[in-house]
Design a protein around this motif. Structure first.
Motif, PDB file in Angstrom:
ATOM      1  N   PRO A 102      -4.163  -1.282   2.359  1.00 58.30           N
ATOM      2  CA  PRO A 102      -5.472  -1.071   1.716  1.00 58.30           C
ATOM      3  C   PRO A 102      -5.379  -0.106   0.529  1.00 58.30           C
ATOM      4  O   PRO A 102      -4.501   0.763   0.484  1.00 58.30           O
ATOM      5  N   GLU A 103      -6.295  -0.252  -0.393  1.00 62.46           N
ATOM      6  CA  GLU A 103      -6.386   0.696  -1.498  1.00 62.46           C
ATOM      7  C   GLU A 103      -6.728   2.074  -0.945  1.00 62.46           C
ATOM      8  O   GLU A 103      -7.467   2.212   0.023  1.00 62.46           O
ATOM      9  N   GLY A 104      -6.174   3.106  -1.571  1.00 67.74           N
ATOM     10  CA  GLY A 104      -6.472   4.465  -1.151  1.00 67.74           C
ATOM     11  C   GLY A 104      -5.462   5.074  -0.205  1.00 67.74           C
ATOM     12  O   GLY A 104      -5.581   6.233   0.164  1.00 67.74           O
ATOM     13  N   TRP A 105      -4.450   4.289   0.198  1.00 71.33           N
ATOM     14  CA  TRP A 105      -3.427   4.813   1.098  1.00 71.33           C
ATOM     15  C   TRP A 105      -2.271   5.466   0.341  1.00 71.33           C
ATOM     16  O   TRP A 105      -1.696   6.438   0.827  1.00 71.33           O
ATOM     17  N   ALA A 106      -1.909   4.895  -0.800  1.00 73.07           N
ATOM     18  CA  ALA A 106      -0.692   5.347  -1.480  1.00 73.07           C
ATOM     19  C   ALA A 106      -0.853   5.290  -2.994  1.00 73.07           C
ATOM     20  O   ALA A 106      -1.745   4.620  -3.529  1.00 73.07           O
ATOM     21  N   GLY A 159      -2.777   4.409  -8.069  1.00 74.83           N
ATOM     22  CA  GLY A 159      -2.988   3.805  -6.764  1.00 74.83           C
ATOM     23  C   GLY A 159      -2.273   2.474  -6.615  1.00 74.83           C
ATOM     24  O   GLY A 159      -2.162   1.696  -7.571  1.00 74.83           O
ATOM     25  N   SER A 160      -1.767   2.208  -5.394  1.00 70.39           N
ATOM     26  CA  SER A 160      -0.977   0.998  -5.164  1.00 70.39           C
ATOM     27  C   SER A 160      -1.272   0.434  -3.781  1.00 70.39           C
ATOM     28  O   SER A 160      -1.596   1.176  -2.844  1.00 70.39           O
ATOM     29  N   THR A 161      -1.144  -0.894  -3.647  1.00 70.87           N
ATOM     30  CA  THR A 161      -1.279  -1.554  -2.340  1.00 70.87           C
ATOM     31  C   THR A 161       0.068  -2.092  -1.852  1.00 70.87           C
ATOM     32  O   THR A 161       0.126  -2.876  -0.906  1.00 70.87           O
ATOM     33  N   ASP A 162       1.149  -1.660  -2.479  1.00 73.24           N
ATOM     34  CA  ASP A 162       2.498  -2.087  -2.105  1.00 73.24           C
ATOM     35  C   ASP A 162       3.009  -1.213  -0.959  1.00 73.24           C
ATOM     36  O   ASP A 162       3.172   0.003  -1.126  1.00 73.24           O
ATOM     37  N   PRO A 163       3.288  -1.791   0.225  1.00 72.80           N
ATOM     38  CA  PRO A 163       3.742  -0.979   1.360  1.00 72.80           C
ATOM     39  C   PRO A 163       5.127  -0.378   1.153  1.00 72.80           C
ATOM     40  O   PRO A 163       5.535   0.502   1.902  1.00 72.80           O
TER      41      PRO A 163
END
Length: 361
Positions: free
Chosen positions: A199-203, A210-214
């Protein structure tokens, strides 16, 4: 994404064999196994048997002592500092919590800081040891530096989880067990295995975007504090994380901030440590030091009942009591087994081959 479900006793036997193969004494292997299996049973898959390869990796690098001399190095009637001698945090933290509980039995409360330890699993396991004694349990630990403080583009803090556990009467305990980051690193690992975005806002990436790449952490990015960014209260998560770091490590003599030796494979320990290992902080408070335990648990039940009856925005949703989903998972998985995805099963089977023990499946 395929799942395989294993009976809890089967997973317990396998995990115990892994710790025995590390050279852990039988009692330590049994305890470490119990901590990991409790995580899987409670639905916290990121901190269960999927972590086994990480412990073995650190052990092979001589960063985990399988036969530690865990001991008290400083003490007052209500406080103590424990040196874990580089042992498994899965063993060191329960040792420390039991000291806190024994002190609380005599003096009303007990507080133990821990130095020279390692990853201790889920914080809830240790806090619940106090709940079993009609006490309020508190546990926290610092962790691998993966989180950037508010406004920063540098990894200085860990996900630094904290747990408060309260006994109730007719209801299960209220267990507030959470990372002080927007998400635990284990959540990213789950997304990586499933090849899904986060999700957005994690990393954020290495440039602070901001990124959604795990996989962002492996590329030099960082996790964000609870609250995600400066416009959504990240300073609160940063503050909570700082408190955990200070209580767990500055107080005990463990490494803190960017000096914490990492659990993750893509980071190496700093060359200039400021302490020993990682740190924990554990506490136990006797409820009857404040009011009769029966009265407290009666009112805890009343508190829970009222919150569960709260009016909700969506009639199909209800207010969830902290710890309630984990309790439901525990009941279900104890009967139906523990699901593991293919990637984890394959990882565990490879681990079994390395250690020359029977495969999981």
């Amino acid at each position: 994404m395929a799942f395989h479900t294993f009976p809890e006793p089967h997973l317990r036997n396998f995990t115990n064999r892994v710790f025995i193969a590390m050279g852990c004494p039988p009692a330590d292997a049994e305890l470490a196994t119990d901590v990991l299996l409790r995580s899987d049973l409670r639905g916290i898959d990121s901190h269960g048997v999927a972590r086994l390869s990480g412990y073995i990796r650190l052990w092979k690098k001589n960063r985990i002592n399988a036969v530690p001399n865990i001991r008290i190095v400083h003490e007052t009637p209500t406080t103590a500092t424990v040196n874990g001698d580089g042992g498994l945090g899965l063993v060191v933290a329960p040792f420390a919590m039991k000291i806190a509980i024994e002190k609380a039995k005599v003096y009303g409360s007990g507080w133990v800081s821990v130095t020279n330890s390692n990853h201790f699993g889920i914080a809830g396991y240790h806090a619940l040891l106090a709940v079993e004694q009609d006490m309020i349990g508190i546990s926290m630990t610092n962790a691998s530096p993966l989180v950037a403080p508010t406004y920063a583009n540098e990894r200085l803090l860990g996900t630094n989880p904290m747990c408060y556990a309260f006994p109730a009467g007719d209801y299960p305990p209220v267990v507030i067990d959470m990372a002080t980051a927007a998400a635990a690193n284990g959540k990213l690992e789950i997304a990586q295995r499933a090849q899904l975005p986060i999700p957005e806002g994690w990393a954020q990436d290495k440039n602070g975007v901001g990124s959604t790449d795990p996989n962002e952490l492996k590329a030099g990015g960082s996790l964000l504090p609870l609250g995600s960014d400066k416009d959504h209260g990240s300073h609160k998560g940063y503050g909570l994380s700082a408190a955990v770091d200070i209580l767990s490590a500055v107080l005990s003599g463990a490494n803190y901030g960017p000096w914490v030796p990492p659990f993750v494979s893509f980071l190496e320990p700093p060359a200039d440590p400021v302490g020993e290992g990682i740190g924990h902080f554990l506490g136990a408070m006797r409820i009857d030091g404040f009011r009769p335990a029966a009265d407290f648990k009666h009112h805890m039940d009343n508190w829970i009942t009222r919150f569960k009856a709260a009016k909700t925005i969506d009639p199909d949703k209800k207010v969830i009591i902290p710890g309630e989903p984990e309790f439901a998972f525990e009941q279900e998985r104890a009967e139906q087994g523990i699901p593991l995805i293919d990637v984890v099963v394959n990882d565990l089977n490879e681990l079994a081959d390395q250690l020359q023990i029977p495969r999981l499946s």
